[in-house]
Motif scaffolding. Structure first.
Motif, PDB file in Angstrom:
ATOM      1  N   HIS A 137       0.852  -1.187   0.000  1.00 42.66           N
ATOM      2  CA  HIS A 137       0.000   0.000   0.000  1.00 42.66           C
ATOM      3  C   HIS A 137       0.889   1.239   0.000  1.00 42.66           C
ATOM      4  O   HIS A 137       2.026   1.199   0.481  1.00 42.66           O
ATOM      5  CB  HIS A 137      -0.914   0.006   1.221  1.00 42.66           C
ATOM      6  N   ARG A 151      -2.558   4.037  -3.810  1.00 50.94           N
ATOM      7  CA  ARG A 151      -2.403   3.096  -4.915  1.00 50.94           C
ATOM      8  C   ARG A 151      -3.626   3.157  -5.835  1.00 50.94           C
ATOM      9  O   ARG A 151      -4.767   3.208  -5.382  1.00 50.94           O
ATOM     10  CB  ARG A 151      -2.222   1.681  -4.358  1.00 50.94           C
ATOM     11  N   GLY A 152      -3.363   3.173  -7.136  1.00 45.61           N
ATOM     12  CA  GLY A 152      -4.445   3.217  -8.110  1.00 45.61           C
ATOM     13  C   GLY A 152      -4.741   4.597  -8.663  1.00 45.61           C
ATOM     14  O   GLY A 152      -5.647   4.753  -9.492  1.00 45.61           O
ATOM     15  N   ARG A 153      -3.975   5.631  -8.256  1.00 40.81           N
ATOM     16  CA  ARG A 153      -4.243   6.985  -8.738  1.00 40.81           C
ATOM     17  C   ARG A 153      -2.947   7.680  -9.165  1.00 40.81           C
ATOM     18  O   ARG A 153      -1.849   7.224  -8.843  1.00 40.81           O
ATOM     19  CB  ARG A 153      -4.921   7.823  -7.640  1.00 40.81           C
ATOM     20  N   ASP A 206       2.748   8.210 -10.516  1.00 38.94           N
ATOM     21  CA  ASP A 206       1.754   7.340 -11.128  1.00 38.94           C
ATOM     22  C   ASP A 206       1.737   6.023 -10.353  1.00 38.94           C
ATOM     23  O   ASP A 206       2.673   5.229 -10.432  1.00 38.94           O
ATOM     24  CB  ASP A 206       2.114   7.094 -12.602  1.00 38.94           C
ATOM     25  N   THR A 208      -0.845   3.779 -10.684  1.00 39.18           N
ATOM     26  CA  THR A 208      -1.948   3.048 -11.300  1.00 39.18           C
ATOM     27  C   THR A 208      -1.552   1.670 -11.819  1.00 39.18           C
ATOM     28  O   THR A 208      -2.420   0.894 -12.207  1.00 39.18           O
ATOM     29  CB  THR A 208      -2.545   3.852 -12.463  1.00 39.18           C
ATOM     30  N   ASP A 210      -0.518  -2.237 -12.070  1.00 39.88           N
ATOM     31  CA  ASP A 210      -0.841  -3.415 -11.265  1.00 39.88           C
ATOM     32  C   ASP A 210       0.359  -3.889 -10.469  1.00 39.88           C
ATOM     33  O   ASP A 210       0.208  -4.388  -9.350  1.00 39.88           O
ATOM     34  CB  ASP A 210      -1.331  -4.550 -12.174  1.00 39.88           C
ATOM     35  N   TYR A 213       5.040   1.292  -9.861  1.00 42.79           N
ATOM     36  CA  TYR A 213       4.710   2.695  -9.678  1.00 42.79           C
ATOM     37  C   TYR A 213       5.832   3.521 -10.277  1.00 42.79           C
ATOM     38  O   TYR A 213       6.933   3.026 -10.503  1.00 42.79           O
ATOM     39  CB  TYR A 213       4.487   3.044  -8.202  1.00 42.79           C
TER      40      TYR A 213
END
Length: 232
Positions: A137, A151-153, A206, A208, A210, A213
């Protein structure tokens, strides 16, 4: 791994050419850039990248200058083999691989973390893409809105008036905000590490991917990978 993550518009720093061991730092020169690794107080390591073969003199607007304590110098060192070299400071080790040029970190007893899967230049930016494992995370970045786990944005570090770029006002996806805090922690049940991008230029993160980063900034990128106890 390198081929799978490398994008067509990201130009690698090129082939390794020369390793120079200074009193307070180590510099690896490649055909299209350079990497500098230096021990810093508190058992941390400073890493600088440039798409030029010469790095300017180190200067920080945020980190106060201070000599590395003798205990840190005595407790560390530089070692090398045919395929790379390492720099150790306290409990933290940086390992630079020559072919392809990539950087990873580890504690004295533990697996590698913050492993590079792509390292190079994109247009006028220096780009570092690192491996992100399942269960990890990402926390930090200061005044960024939205969820605690980043994470994911994607995020931009550019001091700007919120109302100029987001007429609707502050919301979950408002970015950028007034202040920039380019520091984050990657945490999992196996341990944690932190990265501070010490650069006064615009920085983009970034998160995003899987399994990766990325950080991208101007012509010079400096980071501090802070050591600690895995699992803390």
């Amino acid at each position: 791994m390198w081929a799978r993550h490398m994008t067509s518009n990201l130009k690698p720093l090129g082939d390794f050419q020369l390793l120079t061991n200074h009193d307070d730092r180590v510099v690896a020169t490649a055909s299209r850039g350079a990497i500098e690794i230096a021990p810093t107080p508190g058992g941390t390591l400073r890493m600088r990248l440039s798409h030029r073969k010469r790095l300017p003199k180190y200067h920080s607007l945020t980190v106060l200058p201070s000599p590395v304590p003798r205990s840190s110098r005595d407790g560390g060192g530089v070692g090398g083999r045919g395929g790379g070299f390492s720099v150790v400071n306290g409990n933290l080790k940086a390992q630079l691989q020559f072919d392809p040029l990539a950087l990873s970190f580890s504690f004295k007893r533990g697996p590698a973390f913050a492993v590079d899967v792509a390292l190079g230049a994109r247009d006028e930016q220096i780009v570092v893409r690192k491996m992100l494992n399942p269960g990890e995370h990402i926390y930090g970045l200061g005044e960024k809105t939205g969820w605690l786990d980043k994470r994911g944005r994607k995020y931009k570090m550019r001091n700007s008036d919120v109302w100029l770029e987001n007429p609707a006002g502050i919301g979950n996806a408002t970015d950028p905000l007034y202040a920039s805090f380019p520091v984050f922690v990657v945490h999992s049940a196996n341990g944690s590490y932190g990265i501070f991008v010490d650069n006064a230029e615009f920085v983009e993160f970034d998160f995003t991917g899987d399994d990766w980063y990325e950080s991208a900034t101007g012509c010079l990128l400096g980071t501090r990978n802070d050591s600690g106890n895995p699992g803390s």
